[in-house]
Write an enzyme that holds these catalytic residues in place. Structure first.
Site, short mmCIF file in Angstrom:
data_model
loop_
_atom_site.label_atom_id
_atom_site.label_comp_id
_atom_site.label_asym_id
_atom_site.label_seq_id
_atom_site.Cartn_x
_atom_site.Cartn_y
_atom_site.Cartn_z
CB SER A 1 -8.16 3.44 3.06
OG SER A 1 -7.27 2.75 3.99
CE LYS B 1 -4.15 1.91 2.64
NZ LYS B 1 -4.78 1.58 3.84
CB SER C 1 -8.29 0.38 5.70
OG SER C 1 -9.11 1.48 5.96
#
Lengths: 462, 69
Positions: A157, A82, A181
């Site tokens: 996210s 990420k 997330s």
């Protein structure tokens, strides 16, 4: 099915066997993921691709393997990280314009451990700006699409991390999970994702969101894959030898006790989710698990508590920029950061006291349970731009709906994972969540692994 | 709470906010935070500590991972 499509649906353990037997090479596996990335580029799963670096890493790792230097089960496995996780020499933007010129000087602890375990870093996956949102509709790095329907959100996210694993443009990814997330994109993309106990894995070198709830965790097709990742990510003295890890994962489902929270199972969820959840409970029962109904009090305000903590803490991280760089935030994140400033200190502390209240109830429940099972979400992936979703005869906000189940582990700081349990009538993935006692990540991973031995939802390719 | 504060809280719903005051109010966070405080003051003992005062001593430090090998 092409050779690349076949490879990207295999478990990491099988890929490891083929790499060691010589029927597969590290560069071939990396090329398979890169080919999947190229074929799925409109989904925008990566915000920064590192194809050249990845190819050089894969070649070097193959040379090591050829010379007899085996770094373990992740040797040669292509991964995405990420974009809020530092990779030395690469942009570390956290999906923002504010940090667009920021280059990481050193690896995050998790990056370092995965590289030491033989990971090939393919790139940085797309995310909601600063991890403060659940759609991955990022105004700076582009909108990320769901692997199963490009017109729907991948959740967030860590949306790019979920999409990349589902589509096969990475064999595994890292996400961060504060309020859900990792679990939300795992659920909406039909893969498995683990949120560890708060504090279990270092978050050093990761841009923070809400520091009292932040965690980092793996996403991959199956629970066994996530376990291999998790083990390599643990501090050295907490890692298990591969044989012991496999034995822990293979622990039978029979005789284990799974709790269902009264009022938090198949009520007020979309009908296909209710049906898939009931079938999952039945599957665990058929495997010999004992299902136990439990009561947890005060859940009607759990989302309220989560929002207070999940809003106030990011606003303290961003306080210096909210006024001086307000034009550089996307509209939703800017408004949320401004809103987070408005909660009072007493409201924030009441929310933190509520977390203790909830945690004590979960600790008591776990004295007689191995895990607690809930749906991950009350709905499947909404269309992009949809702020509310119909459930039966009423509408539910996607924001509060996202948090209904995932808030429980986030508030209590307990480990949880989402694993695929079916598909709805539109072909969209459905996930369930297993919550474990503190530091019992392997207990919930082994339950999901047991379920996945008799199901193929996690193996399907969009 | 000022009118601006209230508008800012509405923004967290993701459905409306200061830039769009005419948009329908679906999630009222002022009411929700009030509900949480009411619940806590009615049901929790006053000496119950916030999770942040004890969680790190159990999971974040003693058994946890601060990055060192």
């Amino acid at each position: 099915m092409s050779r690349a499509e076949e490879l990207v649906t295999l478990p990491l353990a099988e890929l490891g066997r083929r790499l060691r037997q010589g029927s597969l090479t590290c560069p071939e596996l990396t090329e398979a993921c890169l080919a999947r990335e190229e074929a799925s580029r409109p989904l925008n799963a990566y915000s920064h691709l590192m194809a050249g670096t990845a190819r050089r890493s894969a070649a070097a790792l193959q040379t090591l393997l050829d010379c007899g230097h085996d770094l373990g089960p992740l040797h040669g496995i292509p991964m995405g990280l990420k974009a809020n996780i530092a990779v030395a020499g690469q942009p570390m933007t956290a999906g923002s314009r504010i940090l667009k010129d920021n280059i990481a000087r050193e690896d995050a602890v998790m990056t370092r451990r995965l590289k030491q375990a033989g990971a090939v870093v393919l790139g940085l996956t797309n995310m909601h700006e600063f991890a403060w949102g659940g759609t991955t509709a990022n105004p700076h790095t582009g909108i990320c699409g769901n692997a199963w329907d490009a017109g729907r959100i991948p959740a967030g996210s860590s949306g790019g991390s979920g999409t990349a694993v589902a589509i096969g443009s990475a064999m595994a990814t890292l996400g961060t999970d504060t309020g859900g997330s990792v679990r939300l994109p795992a659920s909406m993309n039909g893969v498995t994702g683990l949120r560890p106990t708060v504090g279990r894995l270092s978050v050093e070198g990761i841009f923070p969101l809400a520091v009292s709830m932040d965690t980092v965790g793996p996403l991959a097709r199956g629970a066994e894959d996530c376990a291999l990742m998790f083990n390599a990510m643990c501090r050295e003295d907490q890692r298990l030898p591969e044989t012991k890890l496999v034995a822990r994962l293979d622990r039978p489902v029979g005789g284990r006790r799974i709790g269902l929270v009264r009022g938090y199972t198949d009520e007020n969820v979309q009908p296909d989710i209710a049906a898939a959840f009931r079938e999952t409970v039945a599957a665990f029962e058929r495997a010999g698990a004992q299902i136990v109904l439990i009561d947890i009090h005060g859940l009607e305000v759990s989302v309220d508590a989560q929002v207070i903590v999940d809003a106030a803490e990011p606003s303290t991280v961003h306080d210096g920029w909210i006024d001086s760089r307000d034009g550089d935030y996307g509209r939703d994140v800017r408004e949320q950061l401004i809103a987070g400033r408005t909660f009072t200190a007493t409201e924030y502390l009441h929310a933190q006291r509520y977390r203790t209240y909830l945690r004590r109830q979960f600790d008591t429940a776990f004295e007689g349970l191995d895990a607690i099972l809930t749906p991950t979400l009350p709905f499947t992936a909404p269309r992009m731009g949809e702020d509310s979703v119909r459930i039966g005869d009423r509408m539910e906000s996607t924001l509060t709906g996202n948090m209904r189940y995932t808030s429980l582990p986030s508030l209590t700081a307990l480990p949880a994972l989402s694993f695929p349990i079916g598909f709805d009538r539109d072909g969209l993935p459905i996930g369930a969540q297993l919550i474990g006692a503190a530091r019992q990540e392997l207990a919930i991973l082994s339950l999901a692994h047991g379920f996945q031995r008799d199901s193929d939802f996690h193996k399907r390719l969009p | 709470m000022t009118k601006d504060d209230a508008a800012a809280r509405l923004a967290i719903s993701g459905l409306t906010g200061p830039d769009d005051p005419a948009a329908p109010l679906v999630v009222d966070w002022t009411a929700r935070s009030r509900a949480l405080v009411d619940f806590v003051t009615r049901n929790l003992p006053p000496d119950l500590p916030p999770i942040t005062t004890w969680i790190s001593s159990i999971e974040g430090v003693a058994a946890g991972d601060r990055g060192a090998e």
